[in-house]
Enzyme design. Structure first.
Site, PDB file in Angstrom:
ATOM      1  N   TRP A 102       0.832  -1.206   0.000  1.00  0.00           N
ATOM      2  CA  TRP A 102       0.000   0.000   0.000  1.00  0.00           C
ATOM      3  C   TRP A 102       0.865   1.255   0.000  1.00  0.00           C
ATOM      4  O   TRP A 102       0.538   2.248  -0.666  1.00  0.00           O
ATOM      5  CB  TRP A 102      -0.978   0.002   1.170  1.00  0.00           C
ATOM      6  CG  TRP A 102      -1.960  -1.129   1.072  1.00  0.00           C
ATOM      7  CD1 TRP A 102      -2.066  -2.188   1.924  1.00  0.00           C
ATOM      8  CD2 TRP A 102      -2.944  -1.340   0.049  1.00  0.00           C
ATOM      9  NE1 TRP A 102      -3.063  -3.034   1.499  1.00  0.00           N
ATOM     10  CE2 TRP A 102      -3.608  -2.547   0.365  1.00  0.00           C
ATOM     11  CE3 TRP A 102      -3.326  -0.634  -1.099  1.00  0.00           C
ATOM     12  CZ2 TRP A 102      -4.639  -3.059  -0.436  1.00  0.00           C
ATOM     13  CZ3 TRP A 102      -4.351  -1.142  -1.883  1.00  0.00           C
ATOM     14  CH2 TRP A 102      -4.991  -2.332  -1.562  1.00  0.00           C
ATOM     15  N   ASP A 170      -1.646   7.030   5.963  1.00  0.00           N
ATOM     16  CA  ASP A 170      -2.696   6.096   5.579  1.00  0.00           C
ATOM     17  C   ASP A 170      -2.904   5.197   6.799  1.00  0.00           C
ATOM     18  O   ASP A 170      -2.049   4.378   7.125  1.00  0.00           O
ATOM     19  CB  ASP A 170      -2.228   5.279   4.366  1.00  0.00           C
ATOM     20  CG  ASP A 170      -3.194   4.137   4.013  1.00  0.00           C
ATOM     21  OD1 ASP A 170      -4.247   4.005   4.670  1.00  0.00           O
ATOM     22  OD2 ASP A 170      -2.874   3.375   3.066  1.00  0.00           O
ATOM     23  N   LYS A 194     -11.703  -1.504   6.781  1.00  0.00           N
ATOM     24  CA  LYS A 194     -10.790  -2.350   7.546  1.00  0.00           C
ATOM     25  C   LYS A 194     -11.166  -2.372   9.028  1.00  0.00           C
ATOM     26  O   LYS A 194     -11.010  -3.383   9.686  1.00  0.00           O
ATOM     27  CB  LYS A 194      -9.341  -1.884   7.382  1.00  0.00           C
ATOM     28  CG  LYS A 194      -8.828  -1.919   5.952  1.00  0.00           C
ATOM     29  CD  LYS A 194      -8.457  -3.320   5.493  1.00  0.00           C
ATOM     30  CE  LYS A 194      -8.320  -3.455   3.983  1.00  0.00           C
ATOM     31  NZ  LYS A 194      -7.421  -2.512   3.348  1.00  0.00           N
TER      32      LYS A 194
END
Ligand SMILES: *Cc1c(COP(=O)(O)O)cnc(C)c1O
Length: 357
Positions: A102, A170, A194
């Site tokens: 990511w 993030d 998530k």
């Protein structure tokens, strides 16, 4: 509602009472008998949902006053670009940390807009740890990092203020899982799916004063200032994901907030990692000092036990523990709504496998 122990890495497990209330709202919500998803987002009841979701997010995260919250579309994947659009000046530079898949994607998108220096990287080690954060120079507008690496199971243990510039993170896979000091941040973003709700919305928490300084022209949807001026209703918001996120945040608040869930998350992580270290059949992926409390990655030392292990956890009602295809093995994702009991069931299965081999 079910006896499945859901260790899915995302979309995540949600509390049963949240699923129940959300599903009822889809059938009929409030006094007029309409479904939540067939009424105007500008109706009074939905505007109230949006306002409460933004306010509760700010409250639970303990954000300073100057911060504001938006719930938009495009996921964290669009936030990679949005972050740079709003904070990287025309012709400017930013420092990034490369801690896995990511993080790499965040770097790739930011490169569309300026000079990106990867100042810390865990690539050499195969992403088993969190690299030290260097002091970056003040030509860098911000330092961007991925607080929890969902795929590799590594996590920053603290906020890397040592970078010495404003931070951008993030936090998709550990938002609302533990307390942290938000004051060094310009921007935090997190896909809801998530740890907060279903897929379909991404949360942006940012310092209003950090916007409007890039000197570039920003397309409307990517301009956080535009969304802020419209109170997160620039266009039709994803009403169902936002409503369900609100229910999850209310659930978290009732439980005692982030501080209370952090202590439960620590217990869950201690249970699984103790077993990984104790059990002679398994080994962990992440370096011990970088282990994630959200995603525990591990594998069998001897693949001959694979079928027996897979059969044992499946028959115990465990779901979603296969590792990401890029690293294999197993990954137990222990997001906020996963009960401690589910981790105990997994640990018992691992224990029993060792005893009977
Ligand atoms: C899942 C994940 C993403 C991608 O989120 P989308 O909302 O699917 O774009 C980004 N960052 C991290 C850390 C993730 O775990």
């Amino acid at each position: 509602m079910s006896k499945i122990h859901n260790f899915s890495a995302g979309p995540c497990i949600l509390p049963p009472e949240v699923l129940l209330e959300a599903s009822e709202a889809v059938k009929s919500w409030g006094s007029n008998g309409l479904s939540l998803i067939e009424m105007s987002h500008r109706s009074k009841p939905f505007v109230a949902v949006m306002e409460e979701t933004r306010a509760l997010t700010k409250e639970l995260l303990g954000l300073p006053d100057r911060f504001d919250i938006l719930y938009l579309q495009g996921g964290a994947s669009l936030a990679f670009l949005t972050a740079a659009y709003n904070l990287l000046p025309e012709g400017g530079s930013a420092a990034y940390s490369d801690t896995g898949t990511w993080a790499n994607k965040s770097i790739k998108e930011a490169k569309h807009l300026g000079n990106i220096d990867v100042v810390a990287s865990a690539k050499e080690s195969g992403y088993t740890g969190i690299p030290a954060t260097p002091k970056v120079n003040d030509t860098h507008s911000y330092f961007h990092y991925t607080s929890n690496n969902t795929i590799y199971g590594t996590q920053y243990k603290g906020v890397p203020t040592e970078a010495g510039v404003p931070l951008v993170a993030d936090m998709s896979s550990d938002i609302m899982s533990k307390k942290f000091d938000a004051s060094p941040f310009s921007l935090i973003y997190a896909g809801a799916q998530k740890n907060m709700g279903p897929a379909g919305t991404v949360m942006y928490a940012f310092d209003k004063d950090a916007l409007g300084k890039t000197g570039r022209s920003i397309p409307s949807y990517l301009d956080l200032g535009v969304h802020l001026s419209k109170d997160s209703m620039f266009n039709t918001p994803p009403v169902f994901p936002i409503f369900t996120t609100l229910l999850t945040l209310r659930w978290l608040k009732n439980l005692g907030g982030v501080e209370a869930i952090e202590s439960i998350n620590d217990q869950k992580a201690a249970l699984i990692y103790n077993e990984i270290d104790r059990n002679s059949l398994f080994t962990g992926h992440a370096d011990i000092d970088s282990r994630s409390t959200m995603n525990a990655t591990f594998k069998l030392l001897d693949e001959r036990h694979k079928d027996a292990f897979n059969e044992a956890w499946a028959s115990a009602g465990i779901s979603g523990i296969n590792g990401h295809r890029s690293i294999g093995g197993y990954r137990a994702s222990m997001y906020n709504a996963l009960p401690l009991e589910s981790v105990k069931v997994l640990v018992d299965v691992m224990n029993e496998l060792e005893r009977t081999r």
